[in-house]
Design an enzyme around this catalytic site. Structure first.
Site, PDB file in Angstrom:
ATOM      1  N   PHE A  18      -0.770   0.067  -0.629  1.00  0.00           N
ATOM      2  CA  PHE A  18      -1.347   1.350  -1.657  1.00  0.00           C
ATOM      3  C   PHE A  18      -1.162   0.949  -3.098  1.00  0.00           C
ATOM      4  CE2 PHE A  18       1.365   4.495  -3.900  1.00  0.00           C
ATOM      5  CZ  PHE A  18       2.605   4.091  -3.692  1.00  0.00           C
ATOM      6  N   LYS A  19       0.012  -0.106  -3.375  1.00  0.00           N
ATOM      7  CA  LYS A  19       0.242  -0.657  -4.722  1.00  0.00           C
ATOM      8  C   LYS A  19      -1.079  -1.049  -5.603  1.00  0.00           C
ATOM      9  CE  LYS A  19       4.801  -0.517  -4.244  1.00  0.00           C
ATOM     10  NZ  LYS A  19       4.877   0.300  -3.008  1.00  0.00           N
ATOM     11  N   ASP A  20      -2.050  -1.268  -4.791  1.00  0.00           N
ATOM     12  CA  ASP A  20      -3.328  -1.701  -5.305  1.00  0.00           C
ATOM     13  C   ASP A  20      -3.931  -0.688  -5.957  1.00  0.00           C
ATOM     14  OD1 ASP A  20      -3.280  -4.577  -4.375  1.00  0.00           O
ATOM     15  OD2 ASP A  20      -4.271  -3.856  -2.552  1.00  0.00           O
TER      16      ASP A  20
END
Ligand SMILES: *Cc1c(COP(=O)(O)O)cnc(C)c1O
Length: 500
Positions: A112-114
């Site tokens: 999810f960091k993307d």
């Protein structure tokens, strides 16, 4: 819209300045001066919109100094079908009539960091231009694995930026190392540090605080910056997908406009769940926030007792991105709960750095408990949740998402709450293939298998396609093979930038 510091209300900067600066000079975090209100009619309209349109709707309320064209360009450059494999960008998966997974891991690094790191570079370069700085931004990252790769993918080939990532030579998994040393892009560099993560991190900190070196970089037209998770430019894009999730539930008639939902978030630094809380402050109908932790359960205890105490054993778990004892974004939450009281927040934060703990007032605790529930689970329970969900429905979750599911199940058993619930799914199961396969099969099934054999095994078991960005690594040739001593890191930066 201006931004204040959580430790000094008298500081007031534009969003471009807040993003460019990252951290306020006295150590506080930037927060918007107020939360723009959104009506139910406006939320209903989102149901018909694309992810890009939803993103523009939310982001334009906070980044008021960005022109419409600039903001739309940032969004269009970040959230492409090419990078996310789906126009939905953050699609929802319906598990049953009560539970939906918000899949935040379709980006290039499968976690999810993307969602934030794909757009941050564009916010940064736009902010530099808006504040009339024409230096090139140099991003320095020390990574224990995931953030480094996500930052490399986010900044690769973004004009006006260069990025250097340092990772501990013996401190990342084989696949994480492969992901980084095969990184493509004309503005990237990766080096291993002979040491552990702390060595890499203190080396980077040293470069950031070396004023002589800073002058040298200045003279050559470079400005050092970081991509860490307390930058407002990383938090604000996360608010978008909670609106998007609600809009998707409306569009598929799972809920009617105004219905409240619950949100469960597997939490580490408190960024993701704080974004959901901000969405509620803007008017998104959310009843409860359920904060899920692994064995590093500082936040569970904090939400239950009002005492934050990091003086405890650190556990290495199968959900490593949540192995955290200091949740830095909690500071923004405390600021809000205390009625935007910078003195109180400063007090908590100095007590935390001196004693490793602080206790909030009964008022703050009560306000927090009205909206937040919290629980934790250990690795065994995480594995059991992966297996049970698979047996029930065929859906395969990664270990972080499984922490959230396990905590959600405990919550419903305890409270009987039947509110429809969105669980934030934060990584692809392929990224944590070994633990997932042990949960689905057993230890013997994975023994002696290499990463790529495991990926194939998981494809068969799950019926899902392994993301190409992971399976392709097998055929990639490493580009970066430098290993440096920690004293040499500054030289590595100089070599890359060709300054002396
Ligand atoms: C970073 C991360 C988390 C924790 O998110 P926070 O915003 O730090 O609370 C959870 N899961 C995965 C897979 C992550 O990478």
């Amino acid at each position: 819209m201006q931004y204040h510091s959580t430790r000094d209300n008298s500081i007031s900067v534009s969003s471009a300045q807040a993003i460019k600066q990252g951290l306020s000079s006295e150590g506080g975090l930037f927060v918007p001066e107020s939360f723009p209100e959104v009506t139910l009619d406006e939320i209903e309209n989102l149901a018909e919109m694309s992810y890009h349109e939803r993103a523009y709707f939310v982001l334009s309320k906070f980044l008021t100094d960005f022109s419409e064209e600039d903001l739309k360009n940032c969004i269009a450059s970040a959230y492409t079908r090419e990078k996310f494999g789906t126009d939905a960008i953050a699609p929802m998966y319906k598990l049953n009539d009560k539970v939906y997974f918000l899949e935040l891991w379709h980006g290039p690094t499968c976690a999810f960091k993307d969602m934030a790191l794909q757009i941050l570079p564009h916010f940064l370069t736009t902010s530099m231009r808006m504040t009339n700085e024409n230096e090139e931004i140099i991003i320095l990252v020390a990574t224990s694995g995931d953030t480094g790769k996500a930052a490399l993918e986010g900044f690769r080939d973004v004009n006006g930026t260069r990025i250097i990532v340092f990772y501990p030579d013996n401190g990342v998994s084989e696949i994480q190392k492969l992901q980084m040393v095969t990184q493509r892009g004309n503005n990237v560099s990766v080096a291993a540090v002979n040491g552990n993560f702390d060595d890499a991190q203190s080396g980077v900190k040293k470069i950031f605080t070396d004023t002589v070196y800073k002058e040298l970089l200045d003279k050559n037209g470079f400005k050092l910056s970081s991509a860490n998770s307390i930058n407002w430019g990383r938090l604000v894009p996360q608010i978008v997908y909670y609106f998007s999730a609600y809009a998707d539930l409306l569009a598929s008639k799972e809920i009617s406009i105004g219905d409240e939902i619950n949100v469960v978030v597997p939490t580490g630094n408190f960024g993701n769940i704080l974004a959901a809380y901000y969405a509620k402050k803007m008017g998104l109908p959310i009843r409860k926030f359920i904060c899920a932790s692994n064995e590093n359960n500082v936040l569970t205890d904090f939400i239950k007792t009002g005492v934050y105490d990091k003086n405890r054993r650190f556990h290495t778990t199968i959900s490593p991105s949540m192995d955290i004892l200091i949740s830095s974004n909690l500071e923004r939450f405390l600021y809000d709960l205390s009625g935007r009281n910078d003195r109180i927040v400063s007090g908590f934060m100095s007590k935390l750095s001196e004693d490793g703990e602080y206790e909030v007032s009964a008022d703050i605790r009560t306000a927090m408990q009205k909206l937040f529930d919290a629980d934790c689970c250990d690795d065994k329970e995480t594995m059991a949740a992966i297996r049970a969900t698979y047996e029930e429905s065929g859906y395969v979750m990664d270990t972080h998402t499984a922490v959230a599911k396990s905590v959600y199940d405990k919550y419903t058993a305890r409270t009987g709450d039947t509110t429809k619930t969105v669980i934030a799914s934060t990584a692809s199961p392929f990224k944590f293939n070994q633990s997932v396969l042990i949960a689905l099969e057993d230890y013997n099934a994975v023994a002696g298998k290499n990463e790529f054999e495991l990926l194939e095994m998981l494809e068969k078991k799950s019926g899902m396609k392994c993301p190409a960005s992971l399976s392709e690594l097998k055929d990639r040739t490493p580009i970066f093979d430098t290993v440096v001593e920690k004293e040499q890191m500054e030289n590595t930066v100089s070599d890359f930038l060709k300054v002396e």
